[in-house]
Motif scaffolding. Sequence first.
Motif, PDB file in Angstrom:
ATOM      1  N   LEU A 181     115.815  44.666 -54.622  1.00 31.58           N
ATOM      2  CA  LEU A 181     115.124  44.845 -55.901  1.00 31.58           C
ATOM      3  C   LEU A 181     115.760  45.965 -56.717  1.00 31.58           C
ATOM      4  O   LEU A 181     115.838  45.875 -57.944  1.00 31.58           O
ATOM      5  CB  LEU A 181     113.646  45.142 -55.667  1.00 31.58           C
ATOM      6  CG  LEU A 181     112.764  43.955 -55.357  1.00 31.58           C
ATOM      7  CD1 LEU A 181     111.344  44.418 -55.076  1.00 31.58           C
ATOM      8  CD2 LEU A 181     112.778  42.961 -56.481  1.00 31.58           C
ATOM      9  N   GLU A 182     116.232  47.013 -56.060  1.00 27.27           N
ATOM     10  CA  GLU A 182     116.920  48.088 -56.781  1.00 27.27           C
ATOM     11  C   GLU A 182     118.241  47.605 -57.368  1.00 27.27           C
ATOM     12  O   GLU A 182     118.636  48.036 -58.454  1.00 27.27           O
ATOM     13  CB  GLU A 182     117.147  49.287 -55.862  1.00 27.27           C
ATOM     14  CG  GLU A 182     115.899  50.075 -55.600  1.00 27.27           C
ATOM     15  CD  GLU A 182     115.315  50.684 -56.857  1.00 27.27           C
ATOM     16  OE1 GLU A 182     116.069  51.192 -57.694  1.00 27.27           O
ATOM     17  OE2 GLU A 182     114.089  50.643 -57.002  1.00 27.27           O
ATOM     18  N   SER A 238     121.198  46.292 -62.201  1.00 30.54           N
ATOM     19  CA  SER A 238     122.002  45.348 -62.982  1.00 30.54           C
ATOM     20  C   SER A 238     121.379  45.117 -64.361  1.00 30.54           C
ATOM     21  O   SER A 238     122.095  44.986 -65.356  1.00 30.54           O
ATOM     22  CB  SER A 238     122.158  44.033 -62.235  1.00 30.54           C
ATOM     23  OG  SER A 238     120.933  43.346 -62.174  1.00 30.54           O
ATOM     24  N   ILE A 239     120.053  45.092 -64.436  1.00 26.36           N
ATOM     25  CA  ILE A 239     119.396  44.972 -65.736  1.00 26.36           C
ATOM     26  C   ILE A 239     119.644  46.222 -66.574  1.00 26.36           C
ATOM     27  O   ILE A 239     119.863  46.146 -67.784  1.00 26.36           O
ATOM     28  CB  ILE A 239     117.893  44.693 -65.550  1.00 26.36           C
ATOM     29  CG1 ILE A 239     117.694  43.307 -64.957  1.00 26.36           C
ATOM     30  CG2 ILE A 239     117.145  44.797 -66.866  1.00 26.36           C
ATOM     31  CD1 ILE A 239     116.268  43.026 -64.545  1.00 26.36           C
ATOM     32  N   THR A 276     116.185  53.707 -75.179  1.00 28.35           N
ATOM     33  CA  THR A 276     115.356  52.703 -74.514  1.00 28.35           C
ATOM     34  C   THR A 276     115.834  52.465 -73.090  1.00 28.35           C
ATOM     35  O   THR A 276     115.020  52.309 -72.180  1.00 28.35           O
ATOM     36  CB  THR A 276     115.381  51.388 -75.302  1.00 28.35           C
ATOM     37  OG1 THR A 276     115.070  51.663 -76.658  1.00 28.35           O
ATOM     38  CG2 THR A 276     114.402  50.384 -74.742  1.00 28.35           C
ATOM     39  N   SER A 277     117.136  52.470 -72.876  1.00 25.62           N
ATOM     40  CA  SER A 277     117.647  52.272 -71.527  1.00 25.62           C
ATOM     41  C   SER A 277     117.343  53.473 -70.638  1.00 25.62           C
ATOM     42  O   SER A 277     117.144  53.312 -69.427  1.00 25.62           O
ATOM     43  CB  SER A 277     119.145  51.985 -71.555  1.00 25.62           C
ATOM     44  OG  SER A 277     119.838  53.087 -72.104  1.00 25.62           O
ATOM     45  N   ILE A 278     117.273  54.664 -71.209  1.00 22.97           N
ATOM     46  CA  ILE A 278     116.908  55.836 -70.418  1.00 22.97           C
ATOM     47  C   ILE A 278     115.446  55.756 -69.997  1.00 22.97           C
ATOM     48  O   ILE A 278     115.084  56.125 -68.870  1.00 22.97           O
ATOM     49  CB  ILE A 278     117.189  57.129 -71.214  1.00 22.97           C
ATOM     50  CG1 ILE A 278     118.670  57.237 -71.564  1.00 22.97           C
ATOM     51  CG2 ILE A 278     116.730  58.352 -70.465  1.00 22.97           C
ATOM     52  CD1 ILE A 278     119.590  57.270 -70.366  1.00 22.97           C
ATOM     53  N   ILE A 279     114.578  55.260 -70.882  1.00 26.26           N
ATOM     54  CA  ILE A 279     113.175  55.062 -70.518  1.00 26.26           C
ATOM     55  C   ILE A 279     113.069  54.022 -69.395  1.00 26.26           C
ATOM     56  O   ILE A 279     112.307  54.193 -68.441  1.00 26.26           O
ATOM     57  CB  ILE A 279     112.345  54.642 -71.754  1.00 26.26           C
ATOM     58  CG1 ILE A 279     112.268  55.792 -72.749  1.00 26.26           C
ATOM     59  CG2 ILE A 279     110.953  54.175 -71.358  1.00 26.26           C
ATOM     60  CD1 ILE A 279     111.636  55.428 -74.060  1.00 26.26           C
ATOM     61  N   TYR A 280     113.859  52.952 -69.500  1.00 26.45           N
ATOM     62  CA  TYR A 280     113.873  51.934 -68.455  1.00 26.45           C
ATOM     63  C   TYR A 280     114.346  52.528 -67.130  1.00 26.45           C
ATOM     64  O   TYR A 280     113.795  52.214 -66.068  1.00 26.45           O
ATOM     65  CB  TYR A 280     114.768  50.762 -68.869  1.00 26.45           C
ATOM     66  CG  TYR A 280     114.867  49.681 -67.820  1.00 26.45           C
ATOM     67  CD1 TYR A 280     113.832  48.777 -67.659  1.00 26.45           C
ATOM     68  CD2 TYR A 280     115.974  49.583 -67.007  1.00 26.45           C
ATOM     69  CE1 TYR A 280     113.904  47.791 -66.698  1.00 26.45           C
ATOM     70  CE2 TYR A 280     116.058  48.602 -66.031  1.00 26.45           C
ATOM     71  CZ  TYR A 280     115.021  47.712 -65.882  1.00 26.45           C
ATOM     72  OH  TYR A 280     115.092  46.753 -64.928  1.00 26.45           O
ATOM     73  N   SER A 322     112.323  52.742 -63.590  1.00 28.70           N
ATOM     74  CA  SER A 322     112.860  52.183 -62.347  1.00 28.70           C
ATOM     75  C   SER A 322     112.910  53.233 -61.244  1.00 28.70           C
ATOM     76  O   SER A 322     112.765  52.900 -60.060  1.00 28.70           O
ATOM     77  CB  SER A 322     114.243  51.579 -62.588  1.00 28.70           C
ATOM     78  OG  SER A 322     115.167  52.591 -62.926  1.00 28.70           O
ATOM     79  N   VAL A 323     113.106  54.502 -61.598  1.00 27.72           N
ATOM     80  CA  VAL A 323     113.047  55.573 -60.599  1.00 27.72           C
ATOM     81  C   VAL A 323     111.633  55.696 -60.051  1.00 27.72           C
ATOM     82  O   VAL A 323     111.432  55.865 -58.841  1.00 27.72           O
ATOM     83  CB  VAL A 323     113.539  56.901 -61.206  1.00 27.72           C
ATOM     84  CG1 VAL A 323     113.196  58.073 -60.329  1.00 27.72           C
ATOM     85  CG2 VAL A 323     115.039  56.854 -61.450  1.00 27.72           C
ATOM     86  N   CYS A 324     110.631  55.588 -60.922  1.00 32.73           N
ATOM     87  CA  CYS A 324     109.235  55.616 -60.471  1.00 32.73           C
ATOM     88  C   CYS A 324     108.931  54.435 -59.561  1.00 32.73           C
ATOM     89  O   CYS A 324     108.222  54.571 -58.557  1.00 32.73           O
ATOM     90  CB  CYS A 324     108.289  55.613 -61.667  1.00 32.73           C
ATOM     91  SG  CYS A 324     108.372  57.082 -62.669  1.00 32.73           S
TER      92      CYS A 324
END
Length: 88
Positions: free
Chosen positions: A26-27, A32-33, A50-54, A58-60
């Motif tokens: 899953l990581e 990749s996304i 926006t990618s930094i927020i994503y 994902s880290v959470c």
Amino acid sequence: MSVLFFSGVFVYCMKYKHFLIMLLSLEVVVLSIFISFLCFFSFFNLEVFTSIIYLAMSVCEGALGLSLLVLIIRTHGSDMILNFDLLW
């Protein structure tokens, strides 16, 4: 990048014996996304915020998955998914 995404999905679907392998696949899908977002935003000269927020979300998600892994190992003794199936 689609090769990375589909290999992560393939491993997630085919190797579902251990919970850790499922989390790692899953990581790979999430990263990749993230790479796809980053390439898309840089190609069209858009903000990469926006990618930094994503990436933060994902880290959470990864921290939550690892805490679930620790909880499962402490309560059941292993991370084998087939031990949780009620039909076996």
